[in-house]
Design a protein around this motif. Structure first.
Motif, PDB file in Angstrom:
ATOM      1  N   ALA A  19       0.834  -1.205   0.000  1.00  0.00           N
ATOM      2  CA  ALA A  19       0.000   0.000   0.000  1.00  0.00           C
ATOM      3  C   ALA A  19       0.869   1.255   0.000  1.00  0.00           C
ATOM      4  O   ALA A  19       0.565   2.228  -0.707  1.00  0.00           O
ATOM      5  CB  ALA A  19      -0.937   0.006   1.204  1.00  0.00           C
ATOM      6  N   GLY A  20       1.943   1.242   0.763  1.00  0.00           N
ATOM      7  CA  GLY A  20       2.856   2.382   0.793  1.00  0.00           C
ATOM      8  C   GLY A  20       3.467   2.657  -0.570  1.00  0.00           C
ATOM      9  O   GLY A  20       3.573   3.809  -1.001  1.00  0.00           O
ATOM     10  N   LEU A  21       3.850   1.608  -1.276  1.00  0.00           N
ATOM     11  CA  LEU A  21       4.415   1.763  -2.621  1.00  0.00           C
ATOM     12  C   LEU A  21       3.377   2.324  -3.596  1.00  0.00           C
ATOM     13  O   LEU A  21       3.670   3.225  -4.390  1.00  0.00           O
ATOM     14  CB  LEU A  21       4.953   0.423  -3.128  1.00  0.00           C
ATOM     15  CG  LEU A  21       6.161  -0.145  -2.376  1.00  0.00           C
ATOM     16  CD1 LEU A  21       6.463  -1.572  -2.839  1.00  0.00           C
ATOM     17  CD2 LEU A  21       7.379   0.751  -2.553  1.00  0.00           C
ATOM     18  N   GLU A  22       2.169   1.790  -3.547  1.00  0.00           N
ATOM     19  CA  GLU A  22       1.092   2.271  -4.427  1.00  0.00           C
ATOM     20  C   GLU A  22       0.756   3.726  -4.108  1.00  0.00           C
ATOM     21  O   GLU A  22       0.552   4.546  -5.009  1.00  0.00           O
ATOM     22  CB  GLU A  22      -0.168   1.405  -4.290  1.00  0.00           C
ATOM     23  CG  GLU A  22      -0.021   0.023  -4.861  1.00  0.00           C
ATOM     24  CD  GLU A  22       0.202   0.019  -6.371  1.00  0.00           C
ATOM     25  OE1 GLU A  22      -0.297   0.925  -7.072  1.00  0.00           O
ATOM     26  OE2 GLU A  22       0.887  -0.893  -6.853  1.00  0.00           O
ATOM     27  N   TYR A  23       0.704   4.054  -2.829  1.00  0.00           N
ATOM     28  CA  TYR A  23       0.377   5.408  -2.405  1.00  0.00           C
ATOM     29  C   TYR A  23       1.399   6.408  -2.940  1.00  0.00           C
ATOM     30  O   TYR A  23       1.035   7.454  -3.472  1.00  0.00           O
ATOM     31  CB  TYR A  23       0.309   5.462  -0.874  1.00  0.00           C
ATOM     32  CG  TYR A  23       0.053   6.845  -0.333  1.00  0.00           C
ATOM     33  CD1 TYR A  23      -1.176   7.457  -0.520  1.00  0.00           C
ATOM     34  CD2 TYR A  23       1.035   7.525   0.360  1.00  0.00           C
ATOM     35  CE1 TYR A  23      -1.416   8.728  -0.033  1.00  0.00           C
ATOM     36  CE2 TYR A  23       0.811   8.793   0.854  1.00  0.00           C
ATOM     37  CZ  TYR A  23      -0.423   9.384   0.658  1.00  0.00           C
ATOM     38  OH  TYR A  23      -0.653  10.640   1.134  1.00  0.00           O
ATOM     39  N   PRO A  67      -9.272  -4.429  -2.610  1.00  0.00           N
ATOM     40  CA  PRO A  67      -9.883  -3.682  -1.507  1.00  0.00           C
ATOM     41  C   PRO A  67      -8.965  -3.479  -0.294  1.00  0.00           C
ATOM     42  O   PRO A  67      -8.952  -2.392   0.298  1.00  0.00           O
ATOM     43  CB  PRO A  67     -11.112  -4.522  -1.136  1.00  0.00           C
ATOM     44  CG  PRO A  67     -11.464  -5.239  -2.404  1.00  0.00           C
ATOM     45  CD  PRO A  67     -10.148  -5.517  -3.079  1.00  0.00           C
ATOM     46  N   ALA A  68      -8.193  -4.484   0.069  1.00  0.00           N
ATOM     47  CA  ALA A  68      -7.304  -4.352   1.230  1.00  0.00           C
ATOM     48  C   ALA A  68      -6.254  -3.263   0.996  1.00  0.00           C
ATOM     49  O   ALA A  68      -5.924  -2.502   1.907  1.00  0.00           O
ATOM     50  CB  ALA A  68      -6.616  -5.685   1.526  1.00  0.00           C
ATOM     51  N   LEU A  69      -5.742  -3.157  -0.226  1.00  0.00           N
ATOM     52  CA  LEU A  69      -4.763  -2.109  -0.550  1.00  0.00           C
ATOM     53  C   LEU A  69      -5.439  -0.749  -0.666  1.00  0.00           C
ATOM     54  O   LEU A  69      -4.901   0.260  -0.212  1.00  0.00           O
ATOM     55  CB  LEU A  69      -4.031  -2.437  -1.849  1.00  0.00           C
ATOM     56  CG  LEU A  69      -3.060  -3.608  -1.804  1.00  0.00           C
ATOM     57  CD1 LEU A  69      -2.444  -3.829  -3.174  1.00  0.00           C
ATOM     58  CD2 LEU A  69      -1.984  -3.375  -0.770  1.00  0.00           C
ATOM     59  N   ARG A  70      -6.615  -0.712  -1.284  1.00  0.00           N
ATOM     60  CA  ARG A  70      -7.339   0.545  -1.467  1.00  0.00           C
ATOM     61  C   ARG A  70      -7.622   1.219  -0.121  1.00  0.00           C
ATOM     62  O   ARG A  70      -7.388   2.418   0.042  1.00  0.00           O
ATOM     63  CB  ARG A  70      -8.635   0.290  -2.235  1.00  0.00           C
ATOM     64  CG  ARG A  70      -9.364   1.536  -2.623  1.00  0.00           C
ATOM     65  CD  ARG A  70     -10.502   1.274  -3.603  1.00  0.00           C
ATOM     66  NE  ARG A  70     -11.291   0.089  -3.331  1.00  0.00           N
ATOM     67  CZ  ARG A  70     -11.336  -0.982  -4.125  1.00  0.00           C
ATOM     68  NH1 ARG A  70     -10.620  -1.045  -5.225  1.00  0.00           N
ATOM     69  NH2 ARG A  70     -12.101  -2.014  -3.812  1.00  0.00           N
ATOM     70  N   LEU A  76      -3.517   6.045   4.457  1.00  0.00           N
ATOM     71  CA  LEU A  76      -2.219   6.720   4.398  1.00  0.00           C
ATOM     72  C   LEU A  76      -2.382   8.199   4.055  1.00  0.00           C
ATOM     73  O   LEU A  76      -1.692   9.053   4.620  1.00  0.00           O
ATOM     74  CB  LEU A  76      -1.306   6.038   3.370  1.00  0.00           C
ATOM     75  CG  LEU A  76      -0.722   4.690   3.787  1.00  0.00           C
ATOM     76  CD1 LEU A  76      -0.050   4.008   2.594  1.00  0.00           C
ATOM     77  CD2 LEU A  76       0.258   4.855   4.937  1.00  0.00           C
ATOM     78  N   ALA A  77      -3.299   8.512   3.145  1.00  0.00           N
ATOM     79  CA  ALA A  77      -3.536   9.913   2.795  1.00  0.00           C
ATOM     80  C   ALA A  77      -4.078  10.694   3.980  1.00  0.00           C
ATOM     81  O   ALA A  77      -3.646  11.817   4.253  1.00  0.00           O
ATOM     82  CB  ALA A  77      -4.496  10.000   1.610  1.00  0.00           C
TER      83      ALA A  77
END
Length: 140
Positions: A19-23, A67-70, A76-77
């Protein structure tokens, strides 16, 4: 039970890392030039002190995540904007904005952070920086 908790802990750590990488790939940081929820008035190159800090996330890229990453990316935002870890209920409300049905927001999240999307009936350029984005902003 301890073994399952250990395995799930590793899984959660891995999802947090992804998730951090995608963010970092999708977050566009800026500042609103005025108050309110007109996401079409953000700056392109980061917060410049003229307005409230905000983060825009591509709706299409968010929809493309599991969904878990979203949910983690949205959280994070919120945290980056100075909010606290939002509840699952608040994250689900923000995520519902991606359906483009009903309200365009704002959805109030923890720590004076709100989220909304640009309504299709708003007169903003469809190729602009904010169109097709979910916008999160910290208010005073």
């Amino acid at each position: 039970m301890a073994r399952s908790a250990n395995i799930l802990g590793h899984d959660a750590d891995y999802l947090d890392e992804l998730a951090g990488l995608e963010y970092e790939k999708m977050a566009l940081r800026g500042a609103s030039s005025q108050g309110g929820n007109d996401a079409g008035n953000s700056t392109e190159n980061g917060a410049d002190g003229r307005g409230e800090p905000e983060i825009s996330l591509s709706e299409d890229e968010l929809r493309g995540l599991a969904p878990a990453l979203r949910m983690r990316v949205l959280a994070l935002a919120v945290v980056e904007l100075g909010g606290v870890q939002p509840s699952l209920e608040r994250l689900a409300s923000a995520e519902k904005l991606l359906e483009r049905k009903g309200s365009a927001g704002p959805v109030q999240l923890a720590g004076k952070v709100s989220a909304w999307r640009i309504s299709r009936n708003q007169a903003v350029p469809h190729e602009g920086l904010s169109y097709g984005k979910l916008v999160l902003r910290r208010s005073r």
